[in-house]
Design an enzyme around this catalytic site. Structure first.
Site, PDB file in Angstrom:
ATOM      1  N   GLU A 159      -4.312  -9.081   2.787  1.00  0.00           N
ATOM      2  CA  GLU A 159      -4.578  -8.215   3.660  1.00  0.00           C
ATOM      3  C   GLU A 159      -6.194  -7.810   3.810  1.00  0.00           C
ATOM      4  O   GLU A 159      -6.993  -7.519   2.935  1.00  0.00           O
ATOM      5  CB  GLU A 159      -3.882  -6.862   3.318  1.00  0.00           C
ATOM      6  CG  GLU A 159      -4.345  -5.721   4.474  1.00  0.00           C
ATOM      7  CD  GLU A 159      -3.102  -4.416   4.447  1.00  0.00           C
ATOM      8  OE1 GLU A 159      -2.219  -4.492   3.652  1.00  0.00           O
ATOM      9  OE2 GLU A 159      -3.332  -3.791   5.291  1.00  0.00           O
ATOM     10  N   LYS A 187       7.720  -6.653  -3.539  1.00  0.00           N
ATOM     11  CA  LYS A 187       5.888  -7.037  -3.441  1.00  0.00           C
ATOM     12  C   LYS A 187       5.500  -5.788  -4.108  1.00  0.00           C
ATOM     13  O   LYS A 187       6.023  -4.765  -3.978  1.00  0.00           O
ATOM     14  CB  LYS A 187       5.761  -7.113  -2.045  1.00  0.00           C
ATOM     15  CG  LYS A 187       4.512  -7.010  -1.865  1.00  0.00           C
ATOM     16  CD  LYS A 187       4.203  -7.586  -0.297  1.00  0.00           C
ATOM     17  CE  LYS A 187       4.000  -6.222   0.617  1.00  0.00           C
ATOM     18  NZ  LYS A 187       3.115  -5.299   0.330  1.00  0.00           N
TER      19      LYS A 187
HETATM   20  O1  KIV Z   1       3.383  -1.895   3.739  1.00  0.00           O
HETATM   21  C1  KIV Z   1       3.436  -2.842   4.544  1.00  0.00           C
HETATM   22  O2  KIV Z   1       4.010  -2.978   5.592  1.00  0.00           O
HETATM   23  C2  KIV Z   1       2.807  -4.035   4.017  1.00  0.00           C
HETATM   24  C3  KIV Z   1       2.476  -5.152   5.009  1.00  0.00           C
HETATM   25  C4  KIV Z   1       1.697  -4.645   6.308  1.00  0.00           C
HETATM   26  C5  KIV Z   1       1.947  -6.338   4.432  1.00  0.00           C
HETATM   27  O3  KIV Z   1       2.489  -4.056   2.739  1.00  0.00           O
END
Ligand code: KIV
Length: 250
Positions: free
Chosen positions: A170, A101
């Protein structure tokens, strides 16, 4: 799951035991989030997290062999170009991640396409972007102004076109998060973005009261984990001071 109308719960995992107990609950998606910089490593924000730190935690989580899909964050500054993005995504996969991600939409569309072309599943992250906290001067809700709404729609479209399999939303205003969820074919996973996303993700320590020094406003902790641990340790300290606390003897 989106097609079947099944909601998608997701949580963050940072180490081996946490991954085991989370996976035993049946949560289908675990993220080694760069939030670990704040809730595990004690940094002020996520921008200080390094690839080496992410790899270390991904390895620990992967050793638990979760049944859940295991995604990991590309940390700040590691996906500035398509070449860097692919190289660092491959490092996370080598450490045990099954997907990566990164934060952004149109601005990182080439990087996303390159990661996907390299055979690595990619999850987007739109709305409030924690890695941009220093540029933005704080954590702000996104989607209130029409220009922000339009930018979010364009970013979501760009992520889908580049091959993202899903996206975290978010701190997006709930109506815009709902609109995005209807608009894109891939699942949206909300955090502080209202009820109308395809799934919800939380920082696990927020959910279980494991980081009580700061709890985001949208989180309702389900237990006071640190209070219970303090009580357990406090009881043992008292026992030791009274001459006991050595455990059971045969
Ligand atoms: O870094 C993280 O934990 C996240 C989530 C809260 C979506 O990106």
């Amino acid at each position: 799951m989106k097609t079947r109308g099944e909601r998608i719960p997701a949580l963050t995992a940072y180490d081996y035991p946490m991954t085991r107990w989370l996976d035993e609950t049946g949560v289908p998606l675990l993220l080694v989030g760069d939030s670990l910089g704040m809730v595990v490593l004690g940094y002020e924000d996520t921008t200080l997290v390094t690839m080496a730190e992410m790899e270390h935690h991904v390895r620990a989580v992967a050793r638990a062999r979760p049944r859940a899909l295991l995604a990991a964050d590309l940390p700040y500054g590691t996906y500035a170009t398509p070449t860097a993005a692919v190289e660092n995504a491959r490092r996370l996969v080598a450490a045990g991640a099954e997907a990566v991600k990164a934060e952004g939409g149109r601005a990182i569309a080439e990087q996303v396409a390159a990661i996907v072309a390299a055979g690595i599943p990619f999850c987007g992250h739109l709305g409030m972007l924690p890695q941009s906290v220093r540029e933005e001067g704080g954590y702000r809700i996104k989607g209130r102004a029409e220009a922000e709404r339009a930018a979010l729609l364009a970013d979501a479209d760009a992520l889908v076109a580049a091959g993202a399999f899903g996206m975290v939303l978010e701190l997006v205003t709930p109506p815009v998060a709902a609109e995005l969820t209807r608009r894109v074919i891939v699942p949206t996973i909300g955090i502080g973005s209202g009820p109308d996303c395809d799934g919800q993700i939380l920082v696990t320590l927020d959910l279980v009261g494991g980081f009580p020094w700061f709890t985001p406003r949208f989180v309702q902790p389900r237990m006071d984990g640190v209070a219970q641990m303090r009580a357990a340790v406090g009881g043992w300290l008292a026992e030791v001071r009274a001459g006991g606390g050595g455990g059971r003897t045969r």
